[in-house]
Design a protein around this motif. Structure first.
Motif, PDB file in Angstrom:
ATOM      1  N   GLY A 156       0.817  -1.212   0.000  1.00 50.40           N
ATOM      2  CA  GLY A 156       0.000   0.000   0.000  1.00 50.40           C
ATOM      3  C   GLY A 156       0.848   1.257   0.000  1.00 50.40           C
ATOM      4  O   GLY A 156       2.086   1.229   0.027  1.00 50.40           O
ATOM      5  N   TRP A 157       0.178   2.368  -0.024  1.00 54.40           N
ATOM      6  CA  TRP A 157       0.771   3.703  -0.009  1.00 54.40           C
ATOM      7  C   TRP A 157       1.233   4.006   1.419  1.00 54.40           C
ATOM      8  O   TRP A 157       0.485   3.842   2.377  1.00 54.40           O
ATOM      9  CB  TRP A 157      -0.307   4.679  -0.452  1.00 54.40           C
ATOM     10  N   ARG A 158       2.474   4.485   1.595  1.00 54.02           N
ATOM     11  CA  ARG A 158       2.999   4.832   2.912  1.00 54.02           C
ATOM     12  C   ARG A 158       3.616   6.236   2.826  1.00 54.02           C
ATOM     13  O   ARG A 158       4.648   6.422   2.189  1.00 54.02           O
ATOM     14  CB  ARG A 158       4.033   3.814   3.384  1.00 54.02           C
ATOM     15  N   GLU A 159       2.981   7.168   3.500  1.00 58.89           N
ATOM     16  CA  GLU A 159       3.352   8.577   3.369  1.00 58.89           C
ATOM     17  C   GLU A 159       3.592   9.176   4.750  1.00 58.89           C
ATOM     18  O   GLU A 159       2.917   8.829   5.727  1.00 58.89           O
ATOM     19  CB  GLU A 159       2.226   9.326   2.653  1.00 58.89           C
ATOM     20  N   MET A 160       4.559  10.093   4.842  1.00 60.63           N
ATOM     21  CA  MET A 160       4.848  10.810   6.074  1.00 60.63           C
ATOM     22  C   MET A 160       5.010  12.295   5.791  1.00 60.63           C
ATOM     23  O   MET A 160       5.528  12.673   4.728  1.00 60.63           O
ATOM     24  CB  MET A 160       6.120  10.283   6.744  1.00 60.63           C
ATOM     25  N   THR A 161       4.571  13.120   6.723  1.00 57.06           N
ATOM     26  CA  THR A 161       4.817  14.564   6.671  1.00 57.06           C
ATOM     27  C   THR A 161       5.312  14.999   8.047  1.00 57.06           C
ATOM     28  O   THR A 161       5.115  14.302   9.051  1.00 57.06           O
ATOM     29  CB  THR A 161       3.548  15.357   6.302  1.00 57.06           C
ATOM     30  N   ALA A 162       5.942  16.157   8.103  1.00 56.09           N
ATOM     31  CA  ALA A 162       6.438  16.676   9.381  1.00 56.09           C
ATOM     32  C   ALA A 162       6.415  18.199   9.366  1.00 56.09           C
ATOM     33  O   ALA A 162       6.716  18.833   8.349  1.00 56.09           O
ATOM     34  CB  ALA A 162       7.860  16.169   9.647  1.00 56.09           C
ATOM     35  N   VAL A 163       6.052  18.783  10.512  1.00 57.08           N
ATOM     36  CA  VAL A 163       6.003  20.230  10.649  1.00 57.08           C
ATOM     37  C   VAL A 163       6.355  20.586  12.087  1.00 57.08           C
ATOM     38  O   VAL A 163       6.109  19.801  13.014  1.00 57.08           O
ATOM     39  CB  VAL A 163       4.606  20.782  10.270  1.00 57.08           C
ATOM     40  N   GLY A 164       6.962  21.739  12.274  1.00 57.55           N
ATOM     41  CA  GLY A 164       7.308  22.203  13.616  1.00 57.55           C
ATOM     42  C   GLY A 164       6.343  23.262  14.100  1.00 57.55           C
ATOM     43  O   GLY A 164       5.870  24.084  13.318  1.00 57.55           O
ATOM     44  N   ARG A 165       6.046  23.235  15.401  1.00 54.10           N
ATOM     45  CA  ARG A 165       5.212  24.254  16.048  1.00 54.10           C
ATOM     46  C   ARG A 165       6.010  24.825  17.222  1.00 54.10           C
ATOM     47  O   ARG A 165       6.147  24.184  18.257  1.00 54.10           O
ATOM     48  CB  ARG A 165       3.917  23.634  16.574  1.00 54.10           C
ATOM     49  N   GLY A 166       6.576  25.993  17.002  1.00 54.62           N
ATOM     50  CA  GLY A 166       7.429  26.575  18.026  1.00 54.62           C
ATOM     51  C   GLY A 166       8.873  26.125  17.914  1.00 54.62           C
ATOM     52  O   GLY A 166       9.730  26.576  18.690  1.00 54.62           O
ATOM     53  N   VAL A 167       9.156  25.226  16.972  1.00 59.17           N
ATOM     54  CA  VAL A 167      10.529  24.809  16.671  1.00 59.17           C
ATOM     55  C   VAL A 167      10.672  24.742  15.151  1.00 59.17           C
ATOM     56  O   VAL A 167       9.671  24.648  14.429  1.00 59.17           O
ATOM     57  CB  VAL A 167      10.868  23.440  17.293  1.00 59.17           C
ATOM     58  N   ALA A 168      11.911  24.795  14.692  1.00 58.31           N
ATOM     59  CA  ALA A 168      12.182  24.656  13.261  1.00 58.31           C
ATOM     60  C   ALA A 168      12.713  23.255  12.993  1.00 58.31           C
ATOM     61  O   ALA A 168      13.398  22.662  13.834  1.00 58.31           O
ATOM     62  CB  ALA A 168      13.178  25.698  12.795  1.00 58.31           C
ATOM     63  N   LEU A 169      12.365  22.715  11.817  1.00 57.35           N
ATOM     64  CA  LEU A 169      12.771  21.364  11.448  1.00 57.35           C
ATOM     65  C   LEU A 169      13.583  21.367  10.166  1.00 57.35           C
ATOM     66  O   LEU A 169      13.299  22.135   9.242  1.00 57.35           O
ATOM     67  CB  LEU A 169      11.550  20.466  11.233  1.00 57.35           C
ATOM     68  N   ASP A 170      14.591  20.500  10.121  1.00 55.50           N
ATOM     69  CA  ASP A 170      15.230  20.123   8.865  1.00 55.50           C
ATOM     70  C   ASP A 170      14.710  18.731   8.547  1.00 55.50           C
ATOM     71  O   ASP A 170      15.102  17.746   9.195  1.00 55.50           O
ATOM     72  CB  ASP A 170      16.753  20.123   9.013  1.00 55.50           C
ATOM     73  N   SER A 171      13.816  18.674   7.560  1.00 59.10           N
ATOM     74  CA  SER A 171      13.066  17.435   7.339  1.00 59.10           C
ATOM     75  C   SER A 171      13.204  16.939   5.912  1.00 59.10           C
ATOM     76  O   SER A 171      13.114  17.732   4.960  1.00 59.10           O
ATOM     77  CB  SER A 171      11.581  17.659   7.652  1.00 59.10           C
ATOM     78  N   PRO A 172      13.399  15.616   5.719  1.00 61.01           N
ATOM     79  CA  PRO A 172      13.436  15.058   4.358  1.00 61.01           C
ATOM     80  C   PRO A 172      12.046  14.797   3.781  1.00 61.01           C
ATOM     81  O   PRO A 172      11.936  14.388   2.632  1.00 61.01           O
ATOM     82  CB  PRO A 172      14.198  13.743   4.563  1.00 61.01           C
ATOM     83  N   VAL A 173      11.000  15.014   4.572  1.00 56.73           N
ATOM     84  CA  VAL A 173       9.636  14.775   4.098  1.00 56.73           C
ATOM     85  C   VAL A 173       8.912  16.106   4.013  1.00 56.73           C
ATOM     86  O   VAL A 173       9.271  17.076   4.708  1.00 56.73           O
ATOM     87  CB  VAL A 173       8.881  13.797   5.024  1.00 56.73           C
ATOM     88  N   PRO A 174       7.868  16.200   3.184  1.00 57.97           N
ATOM     89  CA  PRO A 174       7.143  17.471   3.043  1.00 57.97           C
ATOM     90  C   PRO A 174       6.339  17.811   4.286  1.00 57.97           C
ATOM     91  O   PRO A 174       6.154  16.981   5.183  1.00 57.97           O
ATOM     92  CB  PRO A 174       6.236  17.223   1.833  1.00 57.97           C
TER      93      PRO A 174
END
Length: 443
Positions: free
Chosen positions: A137-155
């Motif tokens: 199946g489809w396997r998707e991840m996202t990431a966002v920071g709230r009050g912190v900044a992220l260096d993320s390989p996912v959208p």
């Protein structure tokens, strides 16, 4: 309902793109989305699981008490969160489940779990999800920071709107994100702009959706029934025209073994019988609530199909080698009768079985949808029409090759070139069979 179905057919023939199928990767899939939100003092994980029609039918989650709470507990146990290199405890904060309608009137399952880890990240966060890791199946991840900044390989936003709308341009290489490592640093954080939705699917996909919707129609009129049967024939023929389904093997077999038009028809009839029987048997097993994973069954049927083809190819190669040993040296071929053996009955049946052994998921969903509405006979009729359409395409390929071979052998300068044809086509059948087996084993 009938008007909507008729309008869909009109749009198909006019070439207007239609909306993509709810589960374009297949009706056996279990699809996953993990939305990660990193806060200064905790990490939140929004886990969404989109379960397609057939596993939903097998598990019958609507009949299970506290299904959402139980399954979200399983999601939590299968989720690992590490903060600054240390595994932290997670807990389920909320759980919900709904059953959106899918193809052929069958329900699907949409499970939503909110999981939280109470830990303050200083430099890194790692999230890994292994819930139902064995299902495709489809396997998707996202990431966002709230009050912190992220260096993320996912959208930061979901390209599928959290498994509500799958982009067509990613279906050839769907995401398979099971873990992600995020670098955390001081900053405001925030979200990226929402991803644009994709365009509608191709005509064949829209036709398949219309086909499955016929089986799920609660108002079955004679006109709708006739249109559904006609569409099953067209879709079966189109399905067989796609890559695979043994067209190359059947054509090579008939060309190299002095096959006749009658032999091509026998192969087509065997394809119809095998495909229809396979769909009915697998549908019976799934309807009985078996926990057997449907995609695993299809994979092993693909292995069996490849082994049958390879076995027939090996037998053909052995027969061709023996025949060449029996031909006296210097024996000419100018008399025009050729030396390819006639096609054996066992070989014909083997080719037909290999061509129809792996059932079409669309035909299976149609059968299950009709059974759920108490119209098993209609589902069987549509599956039979689908098989007949497949057989028509494969038979046409065989007839075309037989006719082309007869025309070439009628030309004097081509006769001697057909001396080695049985051995060459036998080798081709063997190689294709081994390739089919390897592809099925590798998934």
């Amino acid at each position: 309902m009938r008007a909507a179905l008729l309008l869909t057919l009109v749009l198909l023939f006019l070439g207007v793109p239609a909306e993509a199928s709810a589960h374009p990767l297949g009706n056996f899939t279990v699809n996953h989305y993990h939305g990660i939100t990193v806060h200064p003092d905790h990490v939140e994980l929004r886990a969404v699981v989109d379960i397609a029609e057939i596993p939903t039918l097998q598990q019958r989650p609507s009949e299970v008490d506290d299904y959402a709470a139980r399954e979200c507990a399983e999601v939590n146990r299968a989720t690992t969160v590490e903060v600054d290199g240390r595994a932290v405890a997670t807990a389920v904060r909320s759980s919900a489940v709904e059953f959106p309608p899918g193809e052929a009137g069958l329900p699907t399952t949409r499970l939503t779990c909110l999981v939280r880890a109470d830990a303050a990240p200083a430099s890194s966060v790692v999230v890994r999800g292994d819930y139902r890791a064995d299902r495709i199946g489809w396997r998707e991840m996202t990431a966002v920071g709230r009050g912190v900044a992220l260096d993320s390989p996912v959208p930061a936003t979901s390209v599928s709107d959290e498994l509500r709308s799958y982009p067509q341009d990613l279906l050839t290489d769907p995401p398979d994100m099971r873990s992600v490592a995020l670098a955390v640093r001081a900053g405001a954080g925030g979200e990226a702009p929402a991803a644009a939705s994709s365009a509608g699917g191709p005509v064949l996909g829209a036709a398949t959706s219309a086909f499955t919707s016929f089986a799920g129609s609660r108002s079955l009129t004679p006109l709708v029934g006739v249109l559904a049967v006609l569409l099953s024939l067209v879709l079966g023929a189109s399905h067989a025209a796609l890559p695979g389904h043994g067209k190359t093997v059947i054509a090579a077999y008939l060309a190299g073994r002095s096959g006749t038009a009658r032999d091509a028809v026998v192969v087509g009839a065997t394809v119809t019988a095998t495909h229809t029987a396979g769909v009915l048997v697998l549908g019976l097993v799934i309807s009985a609530g078996s926990a057997l994973a449907g995609e695993s069954v299809l994979r092993w049927l693909g292995v069996a199909s490849g082994l049958i083809v390879a076995g027939v190819g090996a037998a053909l190669l052995r027969s061709a080698a023996r025949h060449r040993e029996l031909v006296p040296a210097g024996h000419g071929h100018g008399h025009g009768h050729g030396h390819g053996h006639r096609v054996g009955r066992a070989g014909l049946v083997g080719m037909g079985v290999a061509g129809g052994l792996v059932p079409s998921p669309s035909a299976l969903v149609v059968l299950l949808g009709a059974v759920a509405l108490g119209r098993t006979w209609f589902g069987v009729l549509l599956v039979l029409g689908y098989g007949l359409g497949m057989a028509a395409t494969l038979t046409a390929v065989g007839l075309l090759l037989v006719r082309l071979r007869d025309r070439l052998t009628a030309v004097e300068r081509w006769r001697d070139r057909f001396t080695a044809l049985p051995a060459l086509t036998a080798a081709l059948v063997l190689v294709v069979g081994l390739g089919l087996t390897a592809r099925a084993l590798l998934g």
